[in-house]
Write a protein that holds these residues in place. Structure first.
Motif, short mmCIF file in Angstrom:
data_model
loop_
_atom_site.label_atom_id
_atom_site.label_comp_id
_atom_site.label_asym_id
_atom_site.label_seq_id
_atom_site.Cartn_x
_atom_site.Cartn_y
_atom_site.Cartn_z
N LYS A 42 -10.22 21.78 -11.46
CA LYS A 42 -10.45 20.33 -11.52
C LYS A 42 -11.81 20.04 -12.12
CE LYS A 42 -8.13 17.92 -8.71
NZ LYS A 42 -7.51 16.98 -7.79
N ASP A 45 -11.55 20.49 -15.75
CA ASP A 45 -10.89 19.32 -16.36
C ASP A 45 -11.85 18.14 -16.42
OD1 ASP A 45 -8.51 20.62 -16.77
OD2 ASP A 45 -7.65 20.00 -14.86
N LEU A 46 -12.66 18.04 -15.39
CA LEU A 46 -13.60 16.91 -15.33
C LEU A 46 -14.63 17.03 -16.45
CD1 LEU A 46 -14.56 14.40 -13.89
CD2 LEU A 46 -15.77 15.83 -12.25
N ARG A 48 -14.14 18.36 -19.27
CA ARG A 48 -13.43 17.97 -20.50
C ARG A 48 -13.32 16.44 -20.58
NH1 ARG A 48 -9.31 21.02 -22.37
NH2 ARG A 48 -9.18 19.35 -23.92
N TYR A 49 -13.03 15.86 -19.45
CA TYR A 49 -12.86 14.40 -19.38
C TYR A 49 -14.18 13.71 -19.69
CZ TYR A 49 -12.41 9.88 -16.94
OH TYR A 49 -12.44 8.56 -16.60
N HIS A 52 -14.97 13.89 -23.25
CA HIS A 52 -14.21 12.84 -23.96
C HIS A 52 -14.87 11.48 -23.78
CE1 HIS A 52 -10.87 10.24 -25.02
NE2 HIS A 52 -10.96 9.69 -23.82
N ARG A 131 -21.52 -1.15 -18.87
CA ARG A 131 -20.37 -0.76 -18.04
C ARG A 131 -19.95 0.68 -18.35
NH1 ARG A 131 -18.48 -6.06 -18.06
NH2 ARG A 131 -17.43 -5.83 -20.06
N HIS A 135 -20.01 3.69 -15.76
CA HIS A 135 -18.83 4.51 -15.48
C HIS A 135 -19.13 5.98 -15.73
CE1 HIS A 135 -14.64 6.03 -16.45
NE2 HIS A 135 -14.70 5.83 -15.14
N THR A 138 -21.09 7.28 -12.94
CA THR A 138 -20.22 7.52 -11.79
C THR A 138 -19.46 8.82 -11.98
OG1 THR A 138 -19.90 5.12 -11.75
CG2 THR A 138 -18.49 6.43 -10.33
N SER A 139 -18.97 9.01 -13.21
CA SER A 139 -18.20 10.22 -13.48
C SER A 139 -19.10 11.45 -13.33
CB SER A 139 -17.63 10.18 -14.88
OG SER A 139 -16.81 9.05 -15.04
N GLN A 141 -21.66 11.64 -11.51
CA GLN A 141 -21.85 11.77 -10.05
C GLN A 141 -20.67 12.54 -9.46
OE1 GLN A 141 -24.49 10.06 -8.27
NE2 GLN A 141 -23.81 11.40 -6.60
N GLY A 142 -19.48 12.21 -9.98
CA GLY A 142 -18.29 12.92 -9.53
C GLY A 142 -18.36 14.38 -9.89
N LEU A 143 -18.89 14.66 -11.07
CA LEU A 143 -18.99 16.06 -11.48
C LEU A 143 -19.94 16.82 -10.56
CD1 LEU A 143 -18.32 18.26 -13.56
CD2 LEU A 143 -20.27 17.49 -14.89
N GLY A 145 -20.54 16.13 -7.52
CA GLY A 145 -19.83 16.34 -6.27
C GLY A 145 -18.83 17.47 -6.39
N TRP B 164 -15.35 8.63 -2.28
CA TRP B 164 -15.38 10.05 -2.58
C TRP B 164 -15.92 10.74 -1.34
CZ3 TRP B 164 -18.08 9.83 -8.00
CH2 TRP B 164 -17.10 9.60 -8.99
N THR B 166 -18.62 12.13 -1.36
CA THR B 166 -20.07 11.92 -1.37
C THR B 166 -20.45 10.47 -1.57
OG1 THR B 166 -20.03 12.34 -3.72
CG2 THR B 166 -20.51 14.21 -2.29
N VAL B 189 -12.53 7.61 -11.67
CA VAL B 189 -12.98 8.85 -12.31
C VAL B 189 -11.90 9.89 -12.10
CG1 VAL B 189 -14.74 10.62 -12.33
CG2 VAL B 189 -15.36 8.24 -11.92
N PHE B 191 -10.05 13.48 -12.07
CA PHE B 191 -10.35 14.85 -11.61
C PHE B 191 -11.32 14.90 -10.44
CE2 PHE B 191 -9.46 15.03 -16.21
CZ PHE B 191 -8.23 15.65 -16.14
N VAL B 192 -11.60 13.76 -9.87
CA VAL B 192 -12.37 13.74 -8.63
C VAL B 192 -11.51 13.02 -7.60
CG1 VAL B 192 -14.49 13.03 -7.48
CG2 VAL B 192 -14.51 13.59 -9.92
N PHE B 252 -7.94 15.03 -22.59
CA PHE B 252 -8.29 15.74 -21.36
C PHE B 252 -7.09 15.92 -20.43
CE2 PHE B 252 -9.17 11.26 -20.83
CZ PHE B 252 -8.55 10.94 -19.65
#
Lengths: 225, 901
Positions: A42, A45-46, A48-49, A52, A131, A135, A138-139, A141-143, A145, B164, B166, B189, B191-192, B252
């Motif tokens: 995951k 994939d993230l 890669r995302y 993109h 924006r 985003h 945030t993404s 940040q997700g990575l 995490g 999430w 976190t 987002v 993949f999370v 992706f």
């Protein structure tokens, strides 16, 4: 040698982790803890995302910066961007990184980049761009995490946040507008490089994780007999 | 003044308003709880606390509190006094959603005063939201929806929460108008993993749905593929290649596809097997398509692992496959247009255009090859679908191929048998029936192997000729449907001909309807024969154009004007029917309906009246009656005839016939008279007597000279000899009918036996030798108009001669003898001409002085013996005697009869 040792350690660590987890895996029921494999996949994939996403964002942002930054062959020297973590590394060194170090480097790099990016966000003008930047943050940040999750799954401690890095971007007093833009440019470029590298890192990790998965399968079959 | 009053009024109103407002602002007590919200059906206890100041002012206590809900007093048993200033009320099982609860006190003078009021709201706590699901349209924000559960009757807020591991995201509050869905205001987002749940909350509680943990990428609905295009391949006519541009999410995320196609105009889509399109791609080659056919394609995509949602369909794109050679030979048949004459016959070859899926392209032309025996006779290239050939009486074989831009079809072969060929071996059990809006034909194959079957059909109609359509079926087929456009309510004549290797078999025919309908016209009934108690009805068969189906039966409805209708069902094979048991002399109304399987139709009404009598009944009555009458008449006549004498005696008294009277035959030998006159000789052949009758009429005064001459001669002769006459003169018994001897003054006259003789027969001869004095009879007393005019026509004026006669009446017409003028062989004297007239006799004119000689002669009647000899001797007299019975006037007393006196 160090590199090999690191590799071996990594493999051993992986094997140990898998072996450690094996008893926890019910013989005929895999609905339990799936291990780090899916997380690594995951995370891959993230990246890669995000790659993109960044492609779109960078295009927009470089246009916002204007020429010459939005020119395709614009390749300025790396000035004043030393604070940014470098993604480029010697291939041998990269190969010799162990999983923990590899993950730690990724985590630290993205932590830094995220701080810088948030500074970038504050200065951006166009709402749509803001924006997109938000985003992307945030993404990212997700990575972070996600990487933290993988590290946790593999039993690695998270690196401590560097003192002074957390306040993020402190605009230098002598920064001209051009140099500021140059920093922005290099930030995006470094981000892209890091995402490419991370994709490779996690691909490598993913591949590493597959043999234990096969072992589990074998084990299951043996158990079945 | 009015303005001042108005101003004062306003001030007063303001003061009052302020005072009442003050009261409102500072009420006498309060209710706890202030704005209660209770679950439906639950109990509510409210407490009213009075202010001591108020209690003192109003002189009330806690016991004086009473409650009202929606202006209705609450029973006191639900009250409870808590202390000196507070009292409570308990409302049990609240069923109303909204209740107005007021606390009141009753002051002195039974004046009720409202202390405080609250609004009690009832409702339900929210249920736990269920079935939470989220969707992430590509490039858009995530939307989640859920089931809210039961109606709470209260304002309930639904909040979608997401986080999430976190980080926590901003809450998404569902809008009031759409409380079961919410779209987050951040881009998810991928993949999370994200954890979402819904919280529902109202005044009575809060409920949280189950937490949903997912990766947003597993809830993605990608954008559809775009720029779909179709290209054909020159090499393969059965393939088309699709290309498209994938949505950006493929950078992706891996996709799988769903490709569908259909031929242009068809409605059903064909799907490419999913396993062939389970990976990310931007093109696909569709195989096994029909050549030269336009196909329409569409495609959609979703995440390759099946998680998430299918995208919308792409825009449709179409492409046409390339041509291929015709895959089948055309249907081939023939018709003999002119039979063999002078060694030649005309045969028309027919074939059908190939349907597009068999033509596989545009048909350019057809090639017909004609074979006689083993040798090809002629080749024809035709653009049309027919070819007329002049053939000899031999057996031929024709082959047909269709050609398109790519190649030729297989050849269809047709055997045209020789002229003397006798078709046999028909199909058996041929039947046709409608099914699924098509007309199916079914048959049993003959024993021999059949190459193919030819089905021909046409609409059977009286108005239009049968123009057959046809189709060919393979020799293995035993049931098929007619492929043409068929109409409902039309009778189709269907012929099936088996085709063998050596030629066609015997055709079999049947009829069928695609869909029957009631006849469009009913049969017109009429009477063929109407009897007293029955009527034979007849009708014509309905023309096939109005039948609209197979006539299954007829129904005849008949009724009298007042009676009930009677229905009779008649087999459709009949065209007449006899209604029996009818009432005579009654008006009947009859109509007829024809029924197909789908219903019937009445024909026009026909009325007829049954006669009062049956045929021949009147005759049966009248004829016997007539016969009986006739018989009676006959019997009467017979009776009268038998008894005629008796009757005659009663009715007609016996009147002596003067013609049968004989004065006398006293001159048996009268000298021949041939010396008298040649005229008399001439008349001797006839039965004319010597008596000449002269008709004396008013306009005819001229006497017949010859007759008169003869008469004259006669008279002279009489006068010269002894003119005698019947004893008339001096007879006193003229009217006596009975023979009697009348007394006479003269003895001479007494000798004559004539009695009751009214007139005389003047017979010359007789006593001609005697010479009585002519003077003695100078005057006749007879009333009869004897032949005075004959005596002296020229001397006697008519007025004298007819003295006493009524004017205009022929004095002697009826009593005259045969007229001399008519004398001749062709004028026989008829008796009818001399019918007696008794009434005329008595007043017959007197002779006057006309016949003195005759009277004298009469008076000198001959003796009894005289006449015989006289008659015999004198031929003329004999003739006279024979003529006597026929003559009335000269009544002669026959022998044995009455003799004149």
């Amino acid at each position: 040698m160090d590199l090999r040792a690191g590799d071996s350690w990594g493999i051993i660590a992986c094997l140990c982790t898998v072996l450690w987890h094996l008893p926890a895996v019910p013989a005929l029921n895999r609905t339990g803890d799936p291990g780090p494999g899916p997380s690594i996949q995951k995370t891959y994939d993230l990246t890669r995302y995000l790659e993109h996403q960044l492609r779109t964002l960078a295009g927009t942002y470089l246009n916002y910066l204007g020429p010459p930054f939005n020119e395709p062959d614009f390749n300025p020297p790396r000035l004043g961007a030393e604070t940014l973590p470098r993604a480029t590394v010697n291939l041998e060194v990269w190969r010799s990184l162990n999983d923990k170090l590899r993950l730690t480097q990724n985590y630290e790099a993205y932590s830094h980049l995220l701080c810088h990016l948030r500074g970038l966000n504050r200065q951006a003008a166009a709402a749509e761009l803001r924006r997109s930047l938000a985003h992307f943050c945030t993404s990212l940040q997700g990575l972070l995490g996600s990487i933290a999750g993988v590290m946790a799954a593999l039993g690695y401690p998270l690196p401590q946040p560097l003192p002074g890095a957390e306040p993020a971007w402190a605009p230098g007093p002598a920064h001209s507008d051009f140099l500021q833009k140059m920093d922005d440019f290099w930030l995006l470029k470094e981000l892209q490089t890091w995402l490419w590298r991370s994709a490779k890192d996690f691909n490598r990790l993913k591949k590493k994780m597959q043999p234990p998965a096969a072992a589990v399968t074998l084990h299951l079959e043996a158990h079945g007999f | 003044m009015p303005a001042r009053w108005t101003w004062t009024g306003r001030v007063l109103f303001l003061l009052l308003a302020v005072e009442s407002l003050g009261e409102l602002l500072d009420p006498c007590g309060s209710i706890v709880p202030e704005a209660p919200v209770v679950p439906l059906g639950a109990n509510l206890t409210a407490v009213c606390v009075l202010k001591e100041q108020c209690m003192r002012d109003l002189h009330v206590r806690a016991e004086d509190i009473f409650w009202r809900t929606n202006h209705v007093a609450v029973p006191r048993r639900q009250y409870a006094v808590l202390n000196s200033t507070a009292a409570s009320v308990t409302l049990a099982g609240l069923s109303l959603l909204s209740v107005q609860l007021t606390c009141n006190v009753r002051t002195f003078g039974q004046l009720d005063q409202n202390v405080y009021g609250v609004h009690v709201t009832a409702g339900l706590p929210p249920e736990k939201p269920e079935n939470l699901s989220c969707i992430v349209p590509e490039g858009k924000r995530m939307t989640c929806q859920w089931d809210a559960g039961r109606e709470t009757h209260l304002e309930t807020n639904f909040t979608l929460k997401s986080e999430w591991a976190t980080e926590r995201f901003a809450d998404c509050r569902a809008r009031r108008e759409a409380p079961t869905s919410c779209t987050v205001d951040y881009s998810p987002v991928y993949f999370v993993n994200l954890e979402v749940w819904v919280e529902a909350e109202n005044a009575l509680g809060r409920a949280v749905s189950a937490h949903l943990n997912f990766d947003p990428v597993d809830k993605v609905r990608p954008n559809p593929p775009h720029n779909l295009s179709v290209s054909s391949s020159e090499e393969l006519s059965s393939i088309l290649k699709l290309t498209w541009v994938n949505p950006s999410i493929t950078s992706f995320m891996r996709l799988k596809y769903d490709i569908q196609y259909r031929t242009r105009g068809a409605s059903a889509w064909t799907q490419i097997p999913p396993e062939d399109t389970a990976s990310t791609r931007s093109s696909f080659t569709v195989q096994d398509l029909r050549p030269f056919t336009e196909h329409v394609f569409r495609v959609r995509c979703m995440k390759d692992d099946g998680r998430g949602y299918w995208s919308a369909w792409s825009e449709e794109a179409s492409g046409t496959t390339c041509e291929d050679r015709p895959s089948k030979a055309p249907s081939f048949w023939y018709k003999t247009e002119q039979p063999l004459a002078h060694g030649s016959r005309s045969v028309r070859l027919l074939w059908k255009t190939l349907p597009p899926f068999e033509a596989n392209g545009r048909i350019l032309d057809y090639e017909v090859t004609l074979w006689r025996g083993k040798a090809a006779v002629q080749n024809y290239t035709v653009n049309d679908t027919r070819l007329t050939l002049n053939l000899t009486g031999d057996r031929y074989r024709a082959t047909l191929t269709a050609r398109n831009g790519v190649g030729r079809s297989d050849a269809a072969t047709l055997t045209i048998p020789a002229c003397d060929f006798q078709a046999t071996r028909p199909v058996r059990d041929l039947k046709a029936f409608p099914k699924d809006d098509m007309l199916w034909v079914e048959w049993t194959a003959p024993g021999q192997p059949v190459t193919s079957y030819i089905l021909e059909w046409c609409v059977l109609s009286d108005r239009a000729p049968c123009v057959p359509d046809w189709q060919q079926e393979a020799g293995t087929v035993h049931c098929t449907f007619l492929t043409g456009t068929l109409e409902e309510s039309k009778c189709y004549l269907i012929t099936v001909t088996p085709v063998y290797v050596d030629g066609p078999g015997l055709p079999q025919t049947t009829q069928a309807y695609l869909k029957q309908a009631p006849p469009s016209k009913g049969p017109t009934v009429r009477t063929k024969k109407v009897g007293k108690n029955e009527a034979v009805l007849e009708w014509d068969r309905l023309p096939v154009d109005v039948q609209n189906g197979f006539i299954r039966n007829y129904t005849i409805f008949y009724k009298t004007s007042a009676g009930n209708e009677t229905a009779v069902h008649v087999d459709p094979s009949h065209t007449d029917y006899t209604l029996s048991s009818l009432t005579s002399d009654t008006l009947y109304m009859v109509r007829m309906a024809a029924y197909t399987d789908e219903g019937g139709k009445d024909g026009p009404e026909f009325t007829f009246t049954t006669p009062k009598f049956a045929q021949g009944e009147i005759e049966a009555i009248v004829v016997p009656v007539c016969l009986a009458f006739l018989l009676v008449t006959l019997l009467g006549v017979l009776f009268c005839f038998n008894k005629r004498d008796l009757i005659k005696k009663h009715i007609w008294p016996n009147v002596p016939d003067p013609s049968k009277s004989h004065i006398a035959q006293w001159s048996p030998h009268t000298p021949p008279r041939h010396n008298f006159s040649s005229k008399e000789q001439m008349c001797s052949d006839s039965s004319v007597t010597d008596v000449s009758i002269v008709e004396i009429e008013a306009g005819d005064r001229k006497p017949l000279p010859e007759d008169l001459k003869s008469l004259d001669l006669f008279r002279k002769d009489k006068a010269s000899t002894e003119g005698h006459s019947s004893g008339i003169g001096g007879s006193s018994c003229l009217s006596s009918s009975r023979p009697s001897i009348c007394s006479s003054e003269d003895s001479e006259s007494a000798r004559s036996t004539a009695s009751a003789v009214q007139y005389s027969t003047v017979v010359h001869g007789g006593y001609r030798h005697q010479a009585p004095p002519a003077q003695a009879f100078s005057r006749s007393e007879s009333t009869q108009p004897l032949l005075d005019s004959e005596e002296r026509p020229e001397e006697l004026p008519l007025s004298d001669a007819l003295d006493g006669l009524p004017p205009g009446q022929p004095p002697f017409q009826q009593s005259g003898g045969p007229r001399l003028s008519g004398c001749g062989p062709g004028s026989p004297v008829r008796e009818e001409d001399f019918l007696p007239d008794p009434a005329a006799q008595p007043p017959a004119c007197g002779l006057g002085k006309a016949f003195p000689e005759a009277l004298a002669a009469g008076a000198l009647g001959p003796g009894l013996e005289g006449p015989i000899g006289g008659l015999e001797a004198v031929g003329v007299e004999a003739e006279l005697d024979e003529g006597l019975p026929k003559s009335y006037l000269p009544q002669t007393v026959r022998r044995g009869g009455y003799m004149p006196q």
